[in-house]
Design a protein around this motif. Structure first.
Motif, PDB file in Angstrom:
ATOM      1  N   GLY A  28       0.805  -1.216   0.000  1.00  0.00           N
ATOM      2  CA  GLY A  28       0.000   0.000   0.000  1.00  0.00           C
ATOM      3  C   GLY A  28       0.832   1.257   0.000  1.00  0.00           C
ATOM      4  N   ARG A  29       0.136   2.364   0.204  1.00  0.00           N
ATOM      5  CA  ARG A  29       0.743   3.691   0.104  1.00  0.00           C
ATOM      6  C   ARG A  29       1.905   3.886   1.064  1.00  0.00           C
ATOM      7  N   ASN A  30       1.759   3.470   2.300  1.00  0.00           N
ATOM      8  CA  ASN A  30       2.817   3.631   3.305  1.00  0.00           C
ATOM      9  C   ASN A  30       3.509   2.311   3.603  1.00  0.00           C
ATOM     10  N   GLY A  31       3.421   1.381   2.687  1.00  0.00           N
ATOM     11  CA  GLY A  31       3.999   0.061   2.898  1.00  0.00           C
ATOM     12  C   GLY A  31       5.498   0.067   3.085  1.00  0.00           C
ATOM     13  N   VAL A  32       6.165   0.994   2.415  1.00  0.00           N
ATOM     14  CA  VAL A  32       7.616   1.093   2.543  1.00  0.00           C
ATOM     15  C   VAL A  32       8.001   1.330   3.996  1.00  0.00           C
ATOM     16  N   HIS A  33       7.293   2.218   4.654  1.00  0.00           N
ATOM     17  CA  HIS A  33       7.615   2.528   6.043  1.00  0.00           C
ATOM     18  C   HIS A  33       7.208   1.390   6.970  1.00  0.00           C
ATOM     19  N   ALA A  34       6.210   0.623   6.584  1.00  0.00           N
ATOM     20  CA  ALA A  34       5.820  -0.543   7.378  1.00  0.00           C
ATOM     21  C   ALA A  34       6.952  -1.563   7.415  1.00  0.00           C
ATOM     22  N   VAL A  35       7.654  -1.710   6.307  1.00  0.00           N
ATOM     23  CA  VAL A  35       8.788  -2.634   6.247  1.00  0.00           C
ATOM     24  C   VAL A  35       9.900  -2.162   7.178  1.00  0.00           C
TER      25      VAL A  35
END
Length: 92
Positions: A28-35
């Protein structure tokens, strides 16, 4: 030694994640930061677990949506365990 090692690992990881951000994908949109948040939780779990305020802020997906916020929280947590010259100590 453990404190210094884990925070050094977290700092190195965040340097790489800032320089080479994960690719956008199916998260999703903020998936990078979730990783990135997921990896920081794993690297610093024993320290995050003792400080519920930082754990809650880091786990809040509505607040932690950029690298600057993640960096700020890790720096705050590190300040609770390390002096300015990098010497680690444990807080009761």
């Amino acid at each position: 030694q453990l404190v210094e090692r884990q925070f050094r690992l977290a700092d190195d990881y965040l340097d790489f994640a800032t320089q080479y951000p994960p690719l956008n994908g199916s998260l999703g949109r903020n998936g990078v930061h979730a990783v990135v948040k997921s990896h920081i939780f794993k690297i610093l779990y024993r320290f995050i677990d003792e400080h519920h305020d930082i754990r809650d802020k880091l786990g809040n997906s509505r607040q932690t949506y950029n690298m600057e916020h993640i960096l700020t929280l890790v720096k705050e947590l590190k300040g609770r365990y390390c002096t300015d010259d990098g010497v680690a100590f444990l807080v009761d």
